[in-house]
Design an enzyme around this catalytic site. Structure first.
Site, short mmCIF file in Angstrom:
data_model
loop_
_atom_site.label_atom_id
_atom_site.label_comp_id
_atom_site.label_asym_id
_atom_site.label_seq_id
_atom_site.Cartn_x
_atom_site.Cartn_y
_atom_site.Cartn_z
N HIS A 114 25.49 3.09 -38.90
CA HIS A 114 26.60 4.02 -39.21
C HIS A 114 27.01 4.72 -37.92
O HIS A 114 27.38 4.06 -36.96
CB HIS A 114 26.12 4.97 -40.32
CG HIS A 114 27.17 5.85 -40.95
ND1 HIS A 114 28.52 5.71 -40.74
CD2 HIS A 114 27.04 6.89 -41.80
CE1 HIS A 114 29.18 6.62 -41.45
NE2 HIS A 114 28.31 7.36 -42.10
N ASP B 241 33.23 2.28 -33.39
CA ASP B 241 32.14 2.55 -32.44
C ASP B 241 32.12 1.63 -31.24
O ASP B 241 31.34 1.86 -30.31
CB ASP B 241 30.80 2.45 -33.18
CG ASP B 241 30.64 3.57 -34.19
OD1 ASP B 241 30.43 3.29 -35.37
OD2 ASP B 241 30.78 4.74 -33.77
N HIS C 49 32.66 -4.08 -40.63
CA HIS C 49 32.91 -2.86 -41.40
C HIS C 49 32.93 -3.21 -42.88
O HIS C 49 33.38 -4.28 -43.28
CB HIS C 49 34.27 -2.25 -41.01
CG HIS C 49 34.40 -0.82 -41.37
ND1 HIS C 49 34.78 -0.42 -42.63
CD2 HIS C 49 34.15 0.31 -40.67
CE1 HIS C 49 34.79 0.90 -42.67
NE2 HIS C 49 34.40 1.37 -41.51
C1 SDX Z 1 30.79 3.28 -39.07
O1 SDX Z 1 31.91 3.16 -43.89
C2 SDX Z 1 32.54 3.68 -42.94
O2 SDX Z 1 33.71 4.03 -43.06
C3 SDX Z 1 31.76 3.89 -41.65
C4 SDX Z 1 32.56 4.39 -40.46
C5 SDX Z 1 33.05 5.80 -40.67
O3 SDX Z 1 34.05 6.19 -40.03
O4 SDX Z 1 32.38 6.56 -41.41
O5 SDX Z 1 33.69 3.55 -40.24
C6 SDX Z 1 31.73 4.43 -39.19
O6 SDX Z 1 29.68 3.39 -39.52
C7 SDX Z 1 31.28 2.01 -38.45
C8 SDX Z 1 30.22 0.85 -38.49
C9 SDX Z 1 29.28 1.04 -37.30
N1 SDX Z 1 28.14 0.13 -37.44
C10 SDX Z 1 28.01 -0.94 -36.60
O7 SDX Z 1 28.83 -1.25 -35.74
C11 SDX Z 1 26.71 -1.72 -36.80
C12 SDX Z 1 27.01 -3.23 -36.82
N2 SDX Z 1 27.76 -3.49 -38.05
C13 SDX Z 1 27.00 -4.00 -39.18
O8 SDX Z 1 25.74 -3.42 -39.33
C14 SDX Z 1 27.87 -4.09 -40.46
O9 SDX Z 1 29.03 -4.72 -40.10
C15 SDX Z 1 28.20 -2.84 -41.24
C16 SDX Z 1 26.99 -2.03 -41.56
C17 SDX Z 1 29.17 -1.98 -40.49
C18 SDX Z 1 28.86 -3.28 -42.54
O10 SDX Z 1 27.89 -3.93 -43.26
P1 SDX Z 1 28.25 -4.62 -44.68
O11 SDX Z 1 29.57 -4.21 -45.17
O12 SDX Z 1 27.08 -4.40 -45.59
O13 SDX Z 1 28.38 -6.13 -44.29
P2 SDX Z 1 27.24 -7.19 -44.44
O14 SDX Z 1 26.00 -6.64 -43.78
O15 SDX Z 1 27.17 -7.60 -45.87
O16 SDX Z 1 27.78 -8.38 -43.54
C19 SDX Z 1 28.45 -9.47 -44.08
C20 SDX Z 1 28.05 -10.64 -43.19
C21 SDX Z 1 26.53 -10.84 -43.12
O17 SDX Z 1 26.32 -12.21 -42.79
P3 SDX Z 1 25.86 -13.26 -43.99
O18 SDX Z 1 24.68 -12.63 -44.67
O19 SDX Z 1 27.08 -13.37 -44.86
O20 SDX Z 1 25.54 -14.52 -43.24
O21 SDX Z 1 28.43 -10.35 -41.83
C22 SDX Z 1 27.28 -10.26 -41.02
C23 SDX Z 1 26.09 -10.03 -41.95
O22 SDX Z 1 24.90 -10.52 -41.35
N3 SDX Z 1 27.48 -9.11 -40.13
C24 SDX Z 1 27.22 -9.12 -38.83
C25 SDX Z 1 27.63 -7.85 -38.37
N4 SDX Z 1 28.11 -7.12 -39.39
C26 SDX Z 1 28.00 -7.90 -40.49
N5 SDX Z 1 26.70 -10.08 -38.02
C27 SDX Z 1 26.58 -9.74 -36.73
N6 SDX Z 1 26.95 -8.54 -36.21
C28 SDX Z 1 27.47 -7.59 -37.00
N7 SDX Z 1 27.83 -6.41 -36.47
#
Ligand code: SDX
Length: 435
Positions: A268, A363, A307
């Protein structure tokens, strides 16, 4: 005219149920009546991490994840970032309308005159080790303010809520700056009421022995726009925690500390710090392909990418990229920017990221700017928490005022054992052997 209902047939009983559809949703409680017998509890909806569950009605922030749209109270974020001050946007988010000039002057006066902290806070802050993470100090100190303002528990009183809201918005930069100065062993700097919200924050961070701090106007505006972009984001993880904590009617200082705790996680608000660490680890453009392969192999995540809602570009990331160029024009470019730009270019050409709709989020570039302005990575999430306090408090206000809301208490699917006989201790076998 087709009716806005679901016709649900329970094939266990052959019964059909009509479930109303409203605002693109169905009410979970409407499924409780679907039973196989009178003593059946009825159906629940199972949605781990609430990926497809609306928890509330809200008119604060609108996001269209497919079109990359973000609006605060109906105003596009691009216009607000271009034309408003942070406190002007904070007023909009909190009260629902942009302030007139007199309203803004009064609002700025109110916030400016709540920036001081009780002197005891210094002693509290001194309890931390010199190298304590600033986010931990911020969260702890905000929670401690619940002891300074015990009257804040009267959350049903709108005037009391507004007093705490003003105190929290005003004091977050002061606490953040104290955390930063503590980590450097520098004396604390008192607020300067002549300065704007953001310039005063910079004053409390960086004033040394000069008689009056003078912020670089380009950097002050860049920080202010970053604050605007981070102010609210509908039902994100930390805002949901704010609502849940507030639903039990707990002290708002403890609620904000809870929300900030959720924000601190690397998935997050902690991601901006992780992005810098990721770019440090990659260290050169030549190392990018191997790093991308390790991400695709599931060994790590590409921090700052992806996201839950945005399945196209995060509009904030686009605006932050523009700010980066202005800041680097003053500070000199951050060498990590080239690696970040190349990483984005390669990732957005790779089907692994494109097929999963993973784009840079808020981010991905923000940390590069914070670092160029002079912040250590440990401060980045603190810089997220300061403006997001406006969003948390507005979500809290809306939750408390919403007649549909009550204490947040989800149900579960129980998968454990039942009615086990209790063995005397002499007859028990260690569970660790079977772990
Ligand atoms: C913020 O919610 C908000 O609005 C948050 C925010 C705000 O203003 O409050 O916007 C701020 O928190 C932004 C996000 C910052 N976090 C990161 O940058 C961390 C990296 N991102 C991931 O951890 C992820 O993308 C999330 C947590 C942001 C979202 O996760 P989801 O929606 O649960 O997505 P998911 O984990 O189900 O991913 C779907 C697929 C998966 O692959 P498969 O299982 O389908 O094979 O995408 C992959 C995930 O493994 N994936 C990633 C990835 N993000 C998702 N793979 C590699 N790198 C990534 N960053």
């Amino acid at each position: 005219m087709p009716s806005s209902t679901l016709s649900v047939t329970d094939n266990r009983t052959g019964k059909t149920y009509e479930v109303p559809i409203q605002d693109g949703t169905v009410r979970a409680m409407d499924f409780r009546k679907i039973k196989t017998s009178d003593d059946d509890f009825g159906l629940m909806l199972y949605d781990p991490a609430f990926t497809n569950t609306a928890s509330c009605r809200s008119n604060i922030t609108f996001i269209d994840g497919d079109r990359g749209i973000l609006e605060y109270r109906g105003y596009p974020i691009e216009q607000l970032a271009e034309s408003c001050t942070f406190l002007e946007v904070a007023y909009l988010i909190l009260f629902g309308e942009l302030p007139t000039a007199p309203e803004l002057d009064d609002w700025v006066y109110e916030i400016t005159h709540h920036t001081m902290l009780h002197e005891n806070t210094k002693k509290f802050m001194e309890g931390f080790r010199y190298d304590a993470p600033p986010m931990s100090m911020l969260i702890s100190t905000v929670a401690a303010l619940s002891a300074v303002y015990p009257d804040a528990t009267h959350v049903q009183d709108p005037a009391n809520r507004m007093l705490q809201i003003k105190r929290l918005i005003a004091k977050m930069p002061t606490i953040a700056a104290m955390s930063y100065r503590h980590s450097l062993g520098f004396p604390y700097v008192y607020p300067d009421n002549d300065l704007s919200y953001t310039e005063n924050f910079m004053n409390m961070l960086w004033k040394m022995v000069e008689p009056k701090y003078a912020a670089n106007p380009v950097l002050a505006r860049a920080l202010e726009v970053l604050f605007i972009l981070h102010a609210d984001h509908e039902q994100n993880c930390s805002s949901s925690v704010m609502r849940a904590a507030g639903s039990s009617r707990s002290n708002p200082y403890l609620c904000v500390a809870s929300a900030a705790s959720a924000l601190s996680g690397p998935l997050h608000g902690g991601a901006n710090e992780e992005v810098i660490r990721m770019l440090d680890e990659i260290d050169s453009e030549a190392a990018i392909p191997a790093y991308i392969e390790s991400v695709k192999a599931g060994k790590r995540k590409l921090m700052g990418f992806g996201h839950r809602v945005y399945k196209s570009f995060d509009p904030r990331a686009r605006l932050i990229k523009e700010i980066a160029h202005k800041v680097f024009g003053v500070t000199g470019s951050n060498p990590k920017l080239d690696i970040a730009l190349k990483l984005e270019q390669i990732a957005l050409q790779d089907d692994y990221f494109v097929s999963r709709k993973l784009y840079p989020n808020v981010d991905f570039y923000s940390g590069l700017i914070y670092q160029a302005i002079g912040f250590k990575p440990e401060m980045f999430t603190v810089l997220f928490a300061i403006p997001r306090t406006v969003g948390w408090l507005t979500q809290w206000q809306e939750m408390i005022s919403d007649p549909e809301q009550k204490i947040s208490r989800p149900r579960q699917i129980y998968t454990g054992a039942r009615q086990r006989p209790l063995p005397p201790i002499a007859k028990r076998e260690s569970a660790a052997s079977g772990a």
